[in-house]
Design a protein around this motif. Structure first.
Motif, PDB file in Angstrom:
ATOM      1  N   SER A   1      11.001 -25.077  27.664  1.00  0.00           N
ATOM      2  CA  SER A   1      10.986 -23.646  27.983  1.00  0.00           C
ATOM      3  C   SER A   1      10.614 -22.802  26.775  1.00  0.00           C
ATOM      4  O   SER A   1      10.154 -21.668  26.929  1.00  0.00           O
ATOM      5  N   SER A   2      10.841 -23.334  25.568  1.00  0.00           N
ATOM      6  CA  SER A   2      10.488 -22.597  24.356  1.00  0.00           C
ATOM      7  C   SER A   2       9.012 -22.758  24.000  1.00  0.00           C
ATOM      8  O   SER A   2       8.523 -22.104  23.076  1.00  0.00           O
ATOM      9  N   MET A   3       8.315 -23.605  24.742  1.00  0.00           N
ATOM     10  CA  MET A   3       6.898 -23.845  24.487  1.00  0.00           C
ATOM     11  C   MET A   3       6.039 -22.889  25.323  1.00  0.00           C
ATOM     12  O   MET A   3       6.581 -22.034  26.031  1.00  0.00           O
ATOM     13  N   ARG A   4       4.741 -23.048  25.254  1.00  0.00           N
ATOM     14  CA  ARG A   4       3.844 -22.173  26.004  1.00  0.00           C
ATOM     15  C   ARG A   4       4.061 -22.335  27.505  1.00  0.00           C
ATOM     16  O   ARG A   4       4.474 -23.391  27.977  1.00  0.00           O
TER      17      ARG A   4
ATOM     18  N   ARG B   1       2.218 -22.818  30.006  1.00  0.00           N
ATOM     19  CA  ARG B   1       1.537 -23.850  30.779  1.00  0.00           C
ATOM     20  C   ARG B   1       2.321 -25.163  30.817  1.00  0.00           C
ATOM     21  O   ARG B   1       2.057 -26.020  31.655  1.00  0.00           O
ATOM     22  N   PHE B   2       3.280 -25.307  29.898  1.00  0.00           N
ATOM     23  CA  PHE B   2       4.102 -26.517  29.886  1.00  0.00           C
ATOM     24  C   PHE B   2       5.363 -26.369  30.733  1.00  0.00           C
ATOM     25  O   PHE B   2       6.104 -27.341  30.929  1.00  0.00           O
ATOM     26  N   HIS B   3       5.623 -25.169  31.234  1.00  0.00           N
ATOM     27  CA  HIS B   3       6.869 -24.907  31.944  1.00  0.00           C
ATOM     28  C   HIS B   3       7.004 -25.696  33.246  1.00  0.00           C
ATOM     29  O   HIS B   3       8.112 -25.878  33.747  1.00  0.00           O
ATOM     30  N   ILE B   4       5.888 -26.152  33.794  1.00  0.00           N
ATOM     31  CA  ILE B   4       5.951 -26.959  35.012  1.00  0.00           C
ATOM     32  C   ILE B   4       6.785 -28.218  34.771  1.00  0.00           C
ATOM     33  O   ILE B   4       7.522 -28.679  35.654  1.00  0.00           O
ATOM     34  N   PHE B   5       6.707 -28.755  33.556  1.00  0.00           N
ATOM     35  CA  PHE B   5       7.489 -29.951  33.222  1.00  0.00           C
ATOM     36  C   PHE B   5       8.973 -29.609  33.099  1.00  0.00           C
ATOM     37  O   PHE B   5       9.835 -30.418  33.462  1.00  0.00           O
ATOM     38  N   ALA B   6       9.257 -28.410  32.610  1.00  0.00           N
ATOM     39  CA  ALA B   6      10.650 -27.959  32.537  1.00  0.00           C
ATOM     40  C   ALA B   6      11.229 -27.811  33.941  1.00  0.00           C
ATOM     41  O   ALA B   6      12.396 -28.154  34.186  1.00  0.00           O
ATOM     42  N   ARG B   7      10.421 -27.332  34.863  1.00  0.00           N
ATOM     43  CA  ARG B   7      10.881 -27.158  36.250  1.00  0.00           C
ATOM     44  C   ARG B   7      11.144 -28.504  36.917  1.00  0.00           C
ATOM     45  O   ARG B   7      12.093 -28.653  37.698  1.00  0.00           O
ATOM     46  N   ILE B   8      10.306 -29.470  36.595  1.00  0.00           N
ATOM     47  CA  ILE B   8      10.521 -30.825  37.136  1.00  0.00           C
ATOM     48  C   ILE B   8      11.824 -31.405  36.593  1.00  0.00           C
ATOM     49  O   ILE B   8      12.632 -31.967  37.340  1.00  0.00           O
ATOM     50  N   LEU B   9      12.042 -31.246  35.284  1.00  0.00           N
ATOM     51  CA  LEU B   9      13.269 -31.753  34.671  1.00  0.00           C
ATOM     52  C   LEU B   9      14.495 -31.031  35.217  1.00  0.00           C
ATOM     53  O   LEU B   9      15.556 -31.635  35.412  1.00  0.00           O
TER      54      LEU B   9
ATOM     55  N   TYR C   1      14.496 -19.972  37.929  1.00  0.00           N
ATOM     56  CA  TYR C   1      13.782 -20.283  36.684  1.00  0.00           C
ATOM     57  C   TYR C   1      12.407 -19.622  36.676  1.00  0.00           C
ATOM     58  O   TYR C   1      11.997 -19.032  35.672  1.00  0.00           O
ATOM     59  N   ALA C   2      11.694 -19.732  37.800  1.00  0.00           N
ATOM     60  CA  ALA C   2      10.358 -19.137  37.893  1.00  0.00           C
ATOM     61  C   ALA C   2      10.423 -17.627  37.706  1.00  0.00           C
ATOM     62  O   ALA C   2       9.555 -17.021  37.058  1.00  0.00           O
ATOM     63  N   TYR C   3      11.471 -17.010  38.245  1.00  0.00           N
ATOM     64  CA  TYR C   3      11.634 -15.553  38.128  1.00  0.00           C
ATOM     65  C   TYR C   3      11.980 -15.153  36.698  1.00  0.00           C
ATOM     66  O   TYR C   3      11.376 -14.228  36.132  1.00  0.00           O
ATOM     67  N   LEU C   4      12.925 -15.855  36.077  1.00  0.00           N
ATOM     68  CA  LEU C   4      13.378 -15.499  34.727  1.00  0.00           C
ATOM     69  C   LEU C   4      12.301 -15.731  33.683  1.00  0.00           C
ATOM     70  O   LEU C   4      12.223 -14.997  32.687  1.00  0.00           O
ATOM     71  N   THR C   5      11.481 -16.754  33.885  1.00  0.00           N
ATOM     72  CA  THR C   5      10.417 -17.048  32.916  1.00  0.00           C
ATOM     73  C   THR C   5       9.095 -16.392  33.299  1.00  0.00           C
ATOM     74  O   THR C   5       8.061 -16.657  32.676  1.00  0.00           O
ATOM     75  N   LYS C   6       9.143 -15.548  34.356  1.00  0.00           N
ATOM     76  CA  LYS C   6       7.969 -14.779  34.778  1.00  0.00           C
ATOM     77  C   LYS C   6       6.748 -15.672  35.038  1.00  0.00           C
ATOM     78  O   LYS C   6       5.658 -15.442  34.521  1.00  0.00           O
ATOM     79  N   GLN C   7       6.971 -16.711  35.852  1.00  0.00           N
ATOM     80  CA  GLN C   7       5.878 -17.607  36.205  1.00  0.00           C
ATOM     81  C   GLN C   7       4.887 -16.899  37.122  1.00  0.00           C
ATOM     82  O   GLN C   7       5.267 -16.072  37.949  1.00  0.00           O
TER      83      GLN C   7
END
Length: 268
Positions: free
Chosen positions: A137-140, A142-150, A193-199
């Motif tokens: 989540s601290s990364m760019r 475009r990597f957040h999809i992996f955070a969502r999977i985890l 998560y998607a809302y808080l990280t403004k996906q």
């Protein structure tokens, strides 16, 4: 070059045996020398002009060192944390094995004490997954999809732990409801998560998740006797109506924003 060394030492005076500072000075000096050789090959031969040019490319060494120091300490801290997590994980797993064996031999309840190991490992897995979510989540974005999977995996791992505990230590005959609730919570947590990280296009997630969550609520509430099976399905209809309302509100908001932009341009 001697001029580069003098410039670096004047900007960053030595303060004892500071390895980080020495490393930065060595790195900066190497870069300046390389840059000097690179420009000299292009035909510029005046040594003073060359030196002044290279020095001008490093106008604020204190600021550069501060950034370098923060990166170095962050990297060292990450390494230390990784070692701590690894050692702690080994100690934790050995601990739950010892606790499992002690309780099992003392109580002879081998049919229940296995839960100590299974849930202990599951909770450790959930912890590791949560660290992964935090790191990614601290990364760019475009990597957040992996955070969502985890995150989804994390929720389901905890759900399984709760389910196993209910199966072993409770007389609740409908413990399968816990799994259904876990699936609903997985969708809810992803939407939050998607809302808080403004996906981007997070509203599409909401539109898809709302009916799915409604189905899960229908099953849970009906199985618990809170709603009748013959009436509870209306939750799904309500969820679809809610989707329509959200779509309408989103379109209306976008039109309003677009009109405000048009009006602003007209005023200018």
């Amino acid at each position: 070059m001697e001029q580069f060394i003098e410039y670096i030492e004047s900007a960053l005076p030595s303060s004892g045996k500071d390895e980080t500072l020495f490393k930065f000075k060595r790195k900066t000096l190497d870069e300046m020398n390389e840059r000097y050789s690179e420009i000299a090959k292009r035909g510029l031969s005046n040594q003073k002009v060359l030196s002044d040019l290279i020095i001008s490319e490093h106008p604020d060494l204190k600021k550069d060192y501060q950034e370098f120091y923060e990166k170095e300490t962050a990297a060292a801290k990450t390494k230390d944390n990784a070692v701590l997590i690894a050692v702690g994980s080994v100690a934790y797993i050995l601990g739950i094995i010892i606790v499992y064996l002690v309780f099992s031999f003392v109580t002879q309840l081998w049919g229940q004490t296995w839960l100590i190991i299974s849930n202990g490992i599951l909770l450790w897995t959930a912890y590791i997954l949560s660290l992964g979510v935090k790191k990614i989540s601290s990364m760019r974005r475009r990597f957040h999809i992996f955070a969502r999977i985890l995150l989804a995996m994390d929720v389901m791992v905890v759900t399984v732990a709760v389910f196993l505990f209910a199966v072993v230590f409770s007389s609740f005959s409908k413990s399968w409801i816990i799994v259904i609730a876990g699936i609903a919570l997985m969708f809810i947590s992803d939407g939050v998560y998607a809302y808080l990280t403004k996906q981007k296009l997070s509203i599409i997630n909401d539109l898809l998740y709302i009916p799915v969550i409604a189905v899960m609520l229908y099953i849970i509430l009906s199985a618990l006797g809170v709603l009748l099976w013959s009436k509870g399905w209306l939750l799904i209809i309500f969820s679809l109506i809610l989707d329509v309302v959200i779509i309408y509100m989103s379109i209306a908001r976008n039109k309003k924003i677009k009109q405000e932009v048009i009006d602003s341009w007209k005023e200018n």
